[in-house]
Each structure stands twice: as C-alpha cells, then as structure tokens.
Design a protein around this motif. Structure first.
Motif, PDB file in Angstrom:
ATOM      1  N   LEU A 110       0.830  -1.208   0.000  1.00  0.00           N
ATOM      2  CA  LEU A 110       0.000   0.000   0.000  1.00  0.00           C
ATOM      3  C   LEU A 110       0.863   1.258   0.000  1.00  0.00           C
ATOM      4  N   PRO A 111       0.371   2.326  -0.609  1.00  0.00           N
ATOM      5  CA  PRO A 111       1.067   3.613  -0.522  1.00  0.00           C
ATOM      6  C   PRO A 111       1.124   4.067   0.945  1.00  0.00           C
ATOM      7  N   PRO A 112       2.100   4.887   1.311  1.00  0.00           N
ATOM      8  CA  PRO A 112       2.290   5.274   2.717  1.00  0.00           C
ATOM      9  C   PRO A 112       1.045   5.845   3.404  1.00  0.00           C
ATOM     10  N   ARG A 113       0.346   6.721   2.749  1.00  0.00           N
ATOM     11  CA  ARG A 113      -0.827   7.360   3.370  1.00  0.00           C
ATOM     12  C   ARG A 113      -1.936   6.331   3.608  1.00  0.00           C
ATOM     13  N   MET A 114      -2.182   5.489   2.604  1.00  0.00           N
ATOM     14  CA  MET A 114      -3.207   4.461   2.720  1.00  0.00           C
ATOM     15  C   MET A 114      -2.829   3.459   3.810  1.00  0.00           C
ATOM     16  N   ARG A 115      -1.567   3.119   3.855  1.00  0.00           N
ATOM     17  CA  ARG A 115      -1.081   2.185   4.879  1.00  0.00           C
ATOM     18  C   ARG A 115      -1.287   2.777   6.273  1.00  0.00           C
ATOM     19  N   LEU A 120      -3.928   2.805  11.473  1.00  0.00           N
ATOM     20  CA  LEU A 120      -4.601   3.560  12.537  1.00  0.00           C
ATOM     21  C   LEU A 120      -6.043   3.101  12.747  1.00  0.00           C
ATOM     22  N   ARG A 121      -6.741   2.783  11.662  1.00  0.00           N
ATOM     23  CA  ARG A 121      -8.146   2.355  11.791  1.00  0.00           C
ATOM     24  C   ARG A 121      -8.239   0.921  12.307  1.00  0.00           C
ATOM     25  N   CYS A 122      -7.481   0.005  11.736  1.00  0.00           N
ATOM     26  CA  CYS A 122      -7.651  -1.415  12.045  1.00  0.00           C
ATOM     27  C   CYS A 122      -6.806  -1.881  13.219  1.00  0.00           C
ATOM     28  N   GLY A 149      -7.824   0.719   0.739  1.00  0.00           N
ATOM     29  CA  GLY A 149      -6.705  -0.016   1.330  1.00  0.00           C
ATOM     30  C   GLY A 149      -7.101  -1.408   1.765  1.00  0.00           C
ATOM     31  N   LEU A 150      -8.234  -1.532   2.439  1.00  0.00           N
ATOM     32  CA  LEU A 150      -8.690  -2.850   2.882  1.00  0.00           C
ATOM     33  C   LEU A 150      -9.049  -3.740   1.697  1.00  0.00           C
ATOM     34  N   VAL A 155      -7.420  -8.390  -1.689  1.00  0.00           N
ATOM     35  CA  VAL A 155      -6.998  -8.939  -2.981  1.00  0.00           C
ATOM     36  C   VAL A 155      -5.600  -9.545  -2.868  1.00  0.00           C
ATOM     37  N   LEU A 156      -4.699  -8.824  -2.225  1.00  0.00           N
ATOM     38  CA  LEU A 156      -3.329  -9.315  -2.090  1.00  0.00           C
ATOM     39  C   LEU A 156      -3.278 -10.572  -1.221  1.00  0.00           C
ATOM     40  N   LEU A 157      -4.072 -10.621  -0.172  1.00  0.00           N
ATOM     41  CA  LEU A 157      -4.110 -11.820   0.668  1.00  0.00           C
ATOM     42  C   LEU A 157      -4.704 -12.997  -0.086  1.00  0.00           C
TER      43      LEU A 157
END
Length: 171
Positions: A110-115, A120-122, A149-150, A155-157
């Motif tokens: 993920l891009p830094p901001r999305m990460r 922070l959320r999860c 992001g989620l 998808v990646l998982l």
C-alpha cells in the motif's frame, strides 16, 4: 524542574514504547527501521515535552509524529530492497506467523498514506474522525483510503493464499 521533566517523560516512554513500536513496525515492516522511527519520534517529542499541555494526549501526539516522519522518510527513500545471500527457511507448524507475514507483505504494497490509514483504523482502533485528525486530512479521505486499502489488502491476501495453496494432485 528539569528532574521532574525527565522523570515524567521517562515514565511516558516506559509505558508507551511497546505500543508505539508496534505501530512503527506496522508502518515500516522492519524491526530496525521501526526502532529508528520510534527513537526519532521520541526525540522530537522530548524537545517539545514542556510545551505539551495535555499529557494524556501524548500517545496520540507521538503516534502522529510516527506517521508523519515515516511518510517523509518514504518520500526520501523510493527504493527499498533487502538483499539476502540465501533464502530464509520457513518453519512448518506456525500458521499464525505465516498469516501475519502475508498480512504484513500486503500492507507493504500500500502507498504510505493508505497504509497509515489502515494501521490507525484497524490496528489502533481509531475512529474515522480520530484518524483524520491524526493524519491532518478529512474524514472523507480517511473513509476512501480505508475502503480502498482494505480492498487492496484482501486482494493481495487472496492472491498470496492462492499462490501457496497445495494443488489437487500433490496431496
């Protein structure tokens, strides 16, 4: 006065460093870089500790420094490669570590901001408003970044799981 400052800051560091180190690790995916990031954030905090009026909000203050410092580091370091002379051995019987490794690799994509939003959320469990405040952006931006992001992590998982699945004929 100086002794009181030192003791109070030392107590804060002792209490919150493990939690802050976990956040830093989720942002960086590297133990050494996470430790450097935390040390940098604590150094920045120590410089302004006497001006920090709400000591109860110190954790959130340092967490924000972690995120902004990590983002600025990522902008400076575009390429991050780890060279190994041999592949690491995978140990059988540790499915949680394998899943954690997959999740961490997905976060790295993920891009830094999305990460930062996803962490922070999860992981930190912040609300959308708290995350927006921590990152200095709008709630709408947090919602869209978290959603995208989620979805990307899922998808990646799924791809990662499909790549490691045992073929029917191999059982």
């Amino acid at each position: 006065m100086r002794q009181e400052f030192d003791e109070e800051f030392e107590q804060f560091v002792r209490r919150w460093s493990p939690a802050l180190l976990r956040v830093a690790f989720l942002l960086t995916s590297d133990r050494g870089e996470a430790e450097d990031l935390l040390q940098t954030a604590l150094l920045k905090t120590s410089r302004h500790w006497s001006r920090l009026a709400d000591r109860d909000a110190a954790y959130a203050y340092v967490r924000r420094i972690l995120v902004t410092t990590h983002t600025s580091w990522r902008r400076r370091r575009r390429v991050h490669e780890v060279l190994l002379d041999q592949l690491p051995e995978h140990q059988a019987g540790q499915p949680r570590e394998v899943e954690a490794g997959r999740a961490l690799r997905a976060l790295e994509e993920l891009p830094p901001r999305m990460r930062a939003v996803v962490v922070l959320r999860c992981y930190e469990g912040l609300t959308e408003a708290e995350t927006a405040e921590a990152l200095g952006c709008s709630v709408g931006s947090v919602k869209s970044q978290a959603s995208r992001g989620l979805a990307r992590v899922r998808v990646l998982l799924d791809q990662s799981h499909a790549d490691t699945a045992i073929p029917e004929g191999a059982r």
